[in-house]
Write a protein that holds these residues in place. Structure first.
Motif, short mmCIF file in Angstrom:
data_model
loop_
_atom_site.label_atom_id
_atom_site.label_comp_id
_atom_site.label_asym_id
_atom_site.label_seq_id
_atom_site.Cartn_x
_atom_site.Cartn_y
_atom_site.Cartn_z
N CYS A 8 -23.81 -1.52 10.84
CA CYS A 8 -23.28 -1.68 12.20
C CYS A 8 -24.40 -1.84 13.23
O CYS A 8 -24.12 -1.96 14.41
CB CYS A 8 -22.40 -0.49 12.55
SG CYS A 8 -21.18 -0.84 13.85
N GLU B 174 -19.75 6.93 13.70
CA GLU B 174 -18.84 6.31 12.73
C GLU B 174 -17.81 7.31 12.22
O GLU B 174 -17.80 7.73 11.06
CB GLU B 174 -19.63 5.72 11.56
CG GLU B 174 -20.59 4.61 11.94
CD GLU B 174 -19.88 3.32 12.35
OE1 GLU B 174 -18.63 3.28 12.30
OE2 GLU B 174 -20.58 2.38 12.73
N HIS C 92 -19.84 -3.82 9.81
CA HIS C 92 -19.23 -3.09 8.69
C HIS C 92 -19.10 -3.97 7.44
O HIS C 92 -18.32 -3.68 6.54
CB HIS C 92 -17.86 -2.49 9.07
CG HIS C 92 -17.96 -1.42 10.11
ND1 HIS C 92 -17.08 -0.34 10.16
CD2 HIS C 92 -18.81 -1.23 11.14
CE1 HIS C 92 -17.41 0.44 11.18
NE2 HIS C 92 -18.45 -0.09 11.79
#
Length: 390
Positions: free
Chosen positions: A106, A141, A362
């Motif tokens: 990410c 996350e 992702h």
């Protein structure tokens, strides 16, 4: 548009930091190596204070400007996230992940490196009044690390008046910035559905209550909430992303489990989704003679940019790269971000910076584009020097 300044001179070194973080990803709050390196570098840069352990493994650095004239002045916070994702990396890079099942998919490695680069420059030059606070956050996350830092006294302890965040954006040209006033990223809630029917032989379905059929009807019917209950001029997404039932080809399973997510950009839509899902899911199961236990778990809130600060952030980005390369009214994105917690507590804004033609966030083939570094780092420096002029 190249960046030519002191930050560009640091480009190669910041890239080395970024690639080191990429090769050694850590998850959620379990960031012993990453946090230690960040704290060590901030101390080496000469930050006035370096405080680890905020929000368990977060790190905060304080840099006081040389133009304060004895007054503490305004305090600007800048946040970068440090954690990686539980994904097996597909890239074949010299600096690819050295830890199986973990990778920076990410761009948090890039976010951390860019803010470190800005901290170094600001600590060297101190060409501003007031105080700059660099915030290195764990567990973006899914772990709500921003909330953990807030609960640990982040804003009160460091006297932060405004707070800003940044995220890279694949598919946008390198260095192009985008933001908007108001909701920019969605609330993220989780759906947990457990269905119980009556198991039986696949050849005698009339003697069973088929949980796969019931689950399938639930998946189909709850989409009517978005299409027929939510105002079509407002945004909502309901997605079932996991459906587990059965173990073989000739047994109707007794139970089924479904997991999913609901996304929204307005509090009233969020409330509506929860209300309708809570009513519909057990009712659909009951119509087929089954039972469904449903739980709606609220997660990250809507990320809402404050008007003055969003306009200011866009102006700073335009100063870095030119107004033609800044979109001040990007459409909202239905992904979620726990920086939203910070903007509930202090005025501020979140911006995106283009990562070029890379794989998506992702994705196991994603890689932060090191060409972004001078743009993101310069943005942070310019933001402080503009917000805190002497």
């Amino acid at each position: 548009m190249p960046i030519v300044n002191r930050v560009s001179d640091l480009h190669a070194e910041i890239t080395e930091w970024r690639r080191d973080f990429h090769a050694h990803p850590e998850l959620l709050y379990d960031l012993p190596r990453t946090s230690a390196i960040v704290a060590e570098k901030l101390k080496a840069f000469g930050c006035d204070e370096v405080v680890p352990g905020i929000g368990r493994t977060g790190v905060v650095g304080v840099i006081r400007g040389a133009k304060r004239n004895g007054s503490p002045g305004k305090v600007i916070g800048m946040r970068a996230d440090m954690d990686a994702l539980p994904i097996e990396e597909a890239n074949d890079l010299p600096y690819k992940s050295t830890t199986s099942g973990k990778m920076h998919a990410c761009g948090h490695d890039g976010h951390t490196a860019m803010l470190l680069g800005a901290a170094r420059h600001l600590a060297e030059t101190r060409n501003f009044a007031g105080t700059a606070v660099v915030i290195f956050q764990p567990a973006e996350e899914g772990g709500a690390g921003a909330r953990a830092m807030i609960e640990d006294g982040l804003f009160e302890r460091f006297g932060i008046d405004e707070v800003y965040g940044m995220h890279n954006w694949p598919g946008q040209p390198v260095g192009r910035f985008a933001t908007r006033i108001g909701p920019i990223m969605a609330a993220q809630d989780t759906l947990h559905i457990d269905i119980e029917g009556v198991g039986g032989h696949a050849a005698r379905p009339h003697l069973a209550i088929d949980t796969i059929l019931v689950g399938s009807q639930i998946v189909n019917q709850i989409q009517s909430i978005v299409s027929r209950n939510v105002d079509p001029l407002k945004n909502a997404v309901v997605s079932i992303c996991m459906f587990q039932a059965g173990n073989t080809d000739n047994v109707i399973p007794q139970t089924a489990k479904l997991l999913g997510t609901a996304r929204s950009l307005a509090p009233e839509v969020r409330d509506l989704l929860e209300k309708r899902l809570t009513h519909m899911i057990p009712a659909i199961a009951e119509a087929y003679g089954a039972k469904a236990r449903f739980e709606y778990r609220r997660g990250y809130p809507v990320l809402v940019n404050h008007a003055r600060e969003a306009e200011f952030a866009a102006a700073v980005a335009a100063d870095v790269i030119g107004a033609d390369n800044v979109d001040p009214n990007i459409p909202p994105f239905m992904g979620a971000e726990d920086f939203s917690y910070m903007l509930q507590k202090r005025p501020g804004a979140f911006v995106f910076v283009g990562n070029g033609d890379s794989a998506g966030l992702h994705n196991p083939s994603y890689n932060f584009n090191d060409d972004v570094i001078p743009f993101g780092t310069s943005y942070w420096v310019r933001l402080v020097e503009t917000a805190l002029p002497g």
